[in-house]
Each structure stands twice: as C-alpha cells, then as structure tokens.
Motif scaffolding. Structure first.
Motif, short mmCIF file in Angstrom:
data_model
loop_
_atom_site.label_atom_id
_atom_site.label_comp_id
_atom_site.label_asym_id
_atom_site.label_seq_id
_atom_site.Cartn_x
_atom_site.Cartn_y
_atom_site.Cartn_z
N LEU A 15 49.32 14.82 12.20
CA LEU A 15 49.33 14.01 10.97
C LEU A 15 48.68 12.66 11.22
O LEU A 15 47.89 12.18 10.41
N LEU A 16 49.00 12.07 12.36
CA LEU A 16 48.39 10.79 12.72
C LEU A 16 46.88 10.92 12.81
O LEU A 16 46.14 10.11 12.28
N LEU A 17 46.42 11.99 13.50
CA LEU A 17 44.99 12.20 13.66
C LEU A 17 44.32 12.44 12.31
O LEU A 17 43.24 11.92 12.06
N ALA A 18 44.96 13.21 11.46
CA ALA A 18 44.39 13.51 10.15
C ALA A 18 44.24 12.22 9.33
O ALA A 18 43.33 12.11 8.52
N GLY A 19 45.12 11.27 9.57
CA GLY A 19 45.05 10.01 8.85
C GLY A 19 43.88 9.14 9.28
O GLY A 19 43.45 8.27 8.55
N CYS A 20 43.30 9.40 10.46
CA CYS A 20 42.20 8.59 10.97
C CYS A 20 40.87 9.25 10.63
O CYS A 20 40.30 9.96 11.45
N GLY A 21 40.38 9.06 9.43
CA GLY A 21 39.08 9.60 9.05
C GLY A 21 39.04 11.11 9.14
O GLY A 21 40.05 11.77 8.97
N GLU A 22 37.87 11.63 9.43
CA GLU A 22 37.67 13.08 9.53
C GLU A 22 38.40 13.66 10.74
O GLU A 22 38.47 13.03 11.79
N ALA A 23 38.89 14.87 10.58
CA ALA A 23 39.52 15.56 11.70
C ALA A 23 38.44 16.00 12.69
O ALA A 23 37.30 16.21 12.30
N ASP A 24 38.80 16.12 13.95
CA ASP A 24 37.84 16.56 14.96
C ASP A 24 37.44 18.01 14.73
O ASP A 24 38.05 18.71 13.93
N TRP A 25 36.41 18.44 15.43
CA TRP A 25 35.82 19.77 15.24
C TRP A 25 36.35 20.79 16.24
O TRP A 25 35.73 21.82 16.47
N GLY A 26 37.48 20.51 16.87
CA GLY A 26 38.04 21.45 17.85
C GLY A 26 37.40 21.23 19.21
O GLY A 26 36.93 20.14 19.50
N VAL A 27 37.36 22.28 20.02
CA VAL A 27 36.82 22.14 21.38
C VAL A 27 35.49 22.89 21.51
O VAL A 27 35.19 23.77 20.70
N ASP A 28 34.75 22.52 22.57
CA ASP A 28 33.49 23.21 22.84
C ASP A 28 33.70 24.30 23.88
O ASP A 28 34.85 24.58 24.27
N GLN A 29 32.61 24.88 24.37
CA GLN A 29 32.71 25.99 25.33
C GLN A 29 33.30 25.57 26.67
O GLN A 29 33.72 26.41 27.45
N HIS A 30 33.37 24.26 26.92
CA HIS A 30 33.95 23.77 28.17
C HIS A 30 35.38 23.26 27.97
O HIS A 30 35.96 22.67 28.87
N GLY A 31 35.92 23.45 26.75
CA GLY A 31 37.28 23.01 26.46
C GLY A 31 37.37 21.53 26.16
O GLY A 31 38.46 20.97 26.07
N ARG A 32 36.22 20.85 25.98
CA ARG A 32 36.22 19.42 25.64
C ARG A 32 36.31 19.25 24.13
O ARG A 32 35.69 19.99 23.38
N GLN A 33 37.08 18.25 23.73
CA GLN A 33 37.25 17.94 22.31
C GLN A 33 35.92 17.46 21.73
O GLN A 33 35.23 16.65 22.34
N VAL A 34 35.55 17.98 20.56
CA VAL A 34 34.34 17.53 19.86
C VAL A 34 34.81 16.58 18.76
O VAL A 34 35.35 17.01 17.75
N ALA A 35 34.64 15.29 19.01
CA ALA A 35 35.13 14.27 18.08
C ALA A 35 34.26 14.21 16.83
O ALA A 35 33.04 14.34 16.90
N ALA A 36 34.92 14.01 15.68
CA ALA A 36 34.20 13.88 14.42
C ALA A 36 33.16 12.77 14.50
O ALA A 36 32.05 12.89 13.98
N ALA A 37 33.49 11.68 15.21
CA ALA A 37 32.59 10.53 15.33
C ALA A 37 31.26 10.91 16.00
O ALA A 37 30.24 10.30 15.73
N GLU A 38 31.29 11.95 16.85
CA GLU A 38 30.06 12.41 17.53
C GLU A 38 29.08 13.04 16.54
O GLU A 38 27.88 13.08 16.79
N LEU A 39 29.61 13.59 15.45
CA LEU A 39 28.78 14.37 14.52
C LEU A 39 28.57 13.68 13.18
O LEU A 39 27.65 14.02 12.45
N GLU A 40 29.43 12.73 12.84
CA GLU A 40 29.33 12.04 11.55
C GLU A 40 27.99 11.34 11.42
O GLU A 40 27.50 10.73 12.37
N GLY A 41 27.40 11.41 10.23
CA GLY A 41 26.17 10.69 9.95
C GLY A 41 24.96 11.22 10.69
O GLY A 41 23.95 10.54 10.82
N ARG A 42 25.04 12.45 11.19
CA ARG A 42 23.91 13.05 11.90
C ARG A 42 23.47 14.32 11.18
O ARG A 42 24.25 14.96 10.48
N TRP A 43 22.22 14.68 11.38
CA TRP A 43 21.74 15.98 10.95
C TRP A 43 22.32 17.02 11.90
O TRP A 43 22.36 16.79 13.11
N LEU A 44 22.78 18.13 11.35
CA LEU A 44 23.34 19.21 12.17
C LEU A 44 22.51 20.47 12.00
O LEU A 44 22.16 20.86 10.89
#
Length: 157
Positions: A15-44
């Motif tokens: 709930l705390l995390l959901a309150g801070c802007g966009e929720a993260d995108w889960g983990v990548d193939q290495h089990g690392r968290q993919v933060a929303a901030a890494e992808l926000e405002g970028r072309w995907l």
C-alpha cells in the motif's frame, strides 16, 4: 499467527509503495526489481518472444543492438516471455537466446492495455506518456525499428 502478521506487514508495504507514484514493473530475468522511475517518460519497445519461436531467435541480436544504441536517447527495449517463464527458467531461456536487454517476469499487457497477439514475435511501441502507438507483428530489424521510432518521435507539423 506469525504467517498472518507477515501478510499484514506485506500488504502495508505494498500500500505504501502504491501510494508513491506508479507501481514498479516487477522483476527482470535476474530477479532485480524494475523500478517505474527507470521506465517513466521513455519510449518503450516491448517484444514478446518464446524459445520455440525461430523468428524470435533471429530477432534477438537486432533487439540487443537497438537496446544498446538507443539507451542514451531515452528508449528502453523490454522483453516478455510468451510462455510466462519465471525465475531460474526465465533467466536460463534469456541466457540461451543471448538476450542482453531487460526481460520482465510480469507481463505488462494489463498495465498498458496490450491485446494478446496470435503471432510471435510481436513488438509494441509505447510513447513516453504510456500510449500504445503500434503493434508490429513478425520479425523486426534494429534498423526498421529505429526508423519507425524516428518517424513517431518527429513532431507533427
């Protein structure tokens, strides 16, 4: 009792995390968290692939090159495994195909409103506002994707 307490704690954290802007995108193939901030405002450039898909395998080096070349231009290449592989299986499959870009363990389709494709590979182009601009079925080339992105990014006259 200990179990339910940890569940309460976890739901409080999410709930705390959901309150801070966009929720993260889960983990990548290495089990690392993919933060929303890494992808926000970028072309995907989001590519769906599978181990058993021949054209997917041929396309991977093209996507690797594109990911490296366009990283400085605020473009991120993301992979999604069509068979929803997780954890060690996902890491191994990505490694065997030589994938060097981020592979999301969680399918972003619900988040972005992507419709399921009957074709593999399929690549989606998403603008920095999170709008789906194109669905490109079939094998793509780095040059073709780069040209398409350049067209889409050109300001309308």
């Amino acid at each position: 009792m200990g179990m339910s307490w940890s569940r309460v704690l976890l739901s409080g954290v999410s709930l705390l995390l959901a309150g801070c802007g966009e929720a993260d995108w889960g983990v990548d193939q290495h089990g690392r968290q993919v933060a929303a901030a890494e992808l926000e405002g970028r072309w995907l450039v989001i590519n769906y692939w599978a181990e058993w898909c021949g054209p997917c395998r041929k396309e991977i080096p093209e996507l690797n090159g594109l990911a490296e070349e366009l990283q400085a231009q605020q473009v991120r290449v993301l992979g999604v495994n069509f068979d929803a592989l997780q954890g060690e299986e996902l890491r191994t499959a990505a490694e065997q195909l030589g994938i060097r870009f981020t592979v999301l363990a969680s399918d972003p389709a619900p988040r972005l409103g992507l419709t399921p494709s009957q074709v593999l590979p399929v690549t989606w182009l998403i603008d920095p506002q999170g709008r789906v601009l194109e669905q490109l079925p079939g094998e793509q080339t780095g040059a073709g994707l780069k040209a398409r992105l350049a067209e889409l990014r050109r300001p309308a006259d």
